[in-house]
Enzyme design. Structure first.
Site, PDB file in Angstrom:
ATOM      1  N   CYS A  45       0.799  -1.218   0.000  1.00 43.50           N
ATOM      2  CA  CYS A  45       0.000   0.000   0.000  1.00 43.50           C
ATOM      3  C   CYS A  45       0.836   1.275   0.000  1.00 43.50           C
ATOM      4  CB  CYS A  45      -0.944  -0.016   1.200  1.00 43.50           C
ATOM      5  SG  CYS A  45      -1.882  -1.556   1.297  1.00 43.50           S
ATOM      6  N   GLU A  89      -0.793   5.152  13.472  1.00 43.42           N
ATOM      7  CA  GLU A  89      -0.573   6.418  12.771  1.00 43.42           C
ATOM      8  C   GLU A  89      -0.809   7.612  13.683  1.00 43.42           C
ATOM      9  OE1 GLU A  89      -1.331   8.554   8.470  1.00 43.42           O
ATOM     10  OE2 GLU A  89      -2.603   6.862   9.035  1.00 43.42           O
TER      11      GLU A  89
END
Length: 422
Positions: free
Chosen positions: A171, A323
């Site tokens: 990704c 994240e």
């Protein structure tokens, strides 16, 4: 920025629509491209949704593959190549780059990333062997699915003889493609590049495999538009999606000399490896944070100068949390107040094409001075409450620099900084 590298063309084929204009307008309108999966019969499957590129029969924003390739070429190539060629054509047309001399072709790079290449072609070939025998295979089957053949088909079609590449880094692939192209221009190996990513693996093997890995959302099969919910407490997994996005990048001086209109500058790039786990990054986001810091350093931009973060956040609990931890390391508690959203809430996760479409959204945010909203954030997850999550509707904002993140299986981290040209 003495002679920055600028973006002069954008192209996209996404679940929101065919073309950058349709995709961007639907994104800003808060629409979702996630639908019931009709690509194959998924009755009885745990996951019954996907982000599918709409067909031409679905309206003016639908995709007509024959607008990009001849019927004969379409039959010889897998869907990820169809999307790539169409998005590249749009980006090149906007940039006005159609080399008419051998030297121009030799100075054009083609770097197109993908996560997996032509999975549907591979599974169809396996089925042909099972049901009809190996002699029934087409001689074009291997070139139809090789991951680098999106790059190959684009370079052949448009006559680009410069460096070529095809990052296959899950990704993070298309974010790395943009970074690789940027490096080629900085080193003087190319004057201009078409770069980005493509993916088309809404297929039983991919859906089944990701379901077995407990990576997909499945609790909203009856309401697909609510399934992708990055940073929301009800997130449960990503929505597998398809499409392509392409950028044309070049030196500002090169663009000016040929009369092209720059949209924004790509000023920073950083990439790192977790070396930790096949599918999960460090919980504290340490290497993701380092990639962001490297991108900021290359751009010469302080964290406090970033006006928007297009987060990688896919809607998986582990990934979203990591994240947020990385953003806290870079920007401070609550992300230092920087606005954050994940456009995967509208597009789903386009895997190898995700970094490129989010890069394109970052460029358009700078051009239009508007931040796309994250959908489906009803209750922010633990750890997100202090962040300035852009929710509800798109937000007008004065923004000079945007950070765009992309992370992939295998521990690959990539971050890009885009900057407004004053």
């Amino acid at each position: 920025m003495q002679d920055p590298i600028v973006v002069t063309g954008l192209g996209a084929i996404t679940p929101l629509g065919a073309g950058m204009k349709a995709t961007w307008s639907r994104l800003l309108a808060g629409e979702s491209g996630i639908v019931r999966n009709t690509r194959f019969n998924s009755d009885g499957w745990k996951c019954g949704i996907a982000g599918l590129v709409p067909s031409a029969s679905e309206g003016s924003f639908g995709f007509d593959p024959e607008a990009a390739m001849s019927p004969q070429d379409l039959r010889k190539t897998d869907l990820f190549i169809h999307y790539a060629v169409a998005a590249a054509q749009e980006a090149l047309d906007q940039a006005g780059w159609h080399p008419d001399t051998p030297e121009q072709g030799r100075r054009t790079a083609t770097i197109i990333g993908t996560g997996v290449g032509g999975v549907p072609a591979i599974t169809a070939a396996a089925e042909t062997i099972r049901t009809s025998g190996v002699r029934r295979l087409s001689p074009f089957v291997v070139p139809s699915f090789l991951p680098n053949l999106a790059t190959g088909q684009i370079s052949i079609r448009f006559g680009f003889h410069g460096p070529s590449g095809a990052p296959v880094t899950a990704c993070a692939a298309s974010a790395q493609a943009i970074g690789d192209a940027m490096r080629l221009i900085r080193s003087g190996e190319a004057d201009i590049a078409i770069c980005g990513g493509t993916e088309a693996c809404v297929d039983p093997v991919a859906i089944g495999g990701f379901t077995a890995a407990r990576a997909l959302a499945f609790g909203f099969n009856d309401d697909p538009g609510r399934a992708s919910r990055p940073f929301d407490v009800a997130h449960e997994g990503f929505v597998l999606s398809e499409g392509a996005a392409m950028l044309v990048i070049e030196r500002l001086s090169h663009a000016v000399a040929r009369g092209a209109r720059p949209l924004a500058a790509v000023t920073g790039y950083g990439t790192t490896t977790d070396a930790h786990h096949v599918t999960a990054g460090w919980a504290d986001g340490r290497e993701a944070a380092r990639a962001m810091e490297m991108a900021l350093a290359m751009a010469g931009v302080a964290a406090a100068e970033i006006g928007y973060v297009n987060a990688h956040a896919t809607s998986t609990p582990v990934g979203d949390a990591a994240e947020l931890a990385a953003l806290t390391q870079v920007f401070g508690p609550g992300g230092g107040g920087v606005p954050v959203s994940s456009t995967k809430s509208a597009t789903g996760h386009m895997l190898g094409a995700a970094g490129a479409i989010e890069a394109a959204f970052s460029v358009l945010a700078l051009r239009d001075q508007v931040l796309p909203a994250g959908l489906n954030i009803d209750t922010p997850m633990e750890g997100a409450q202090g962040f300035d999550l852009v929710t509800g509707k798109a937000r007008r904002s004065t923004v000079k620099h945007v950070l765009s993140n992309a992370f992939g299986f295998g521990g690959v981290n990539a971050a890009l900084v885009f900057s407004r040209l004053d």
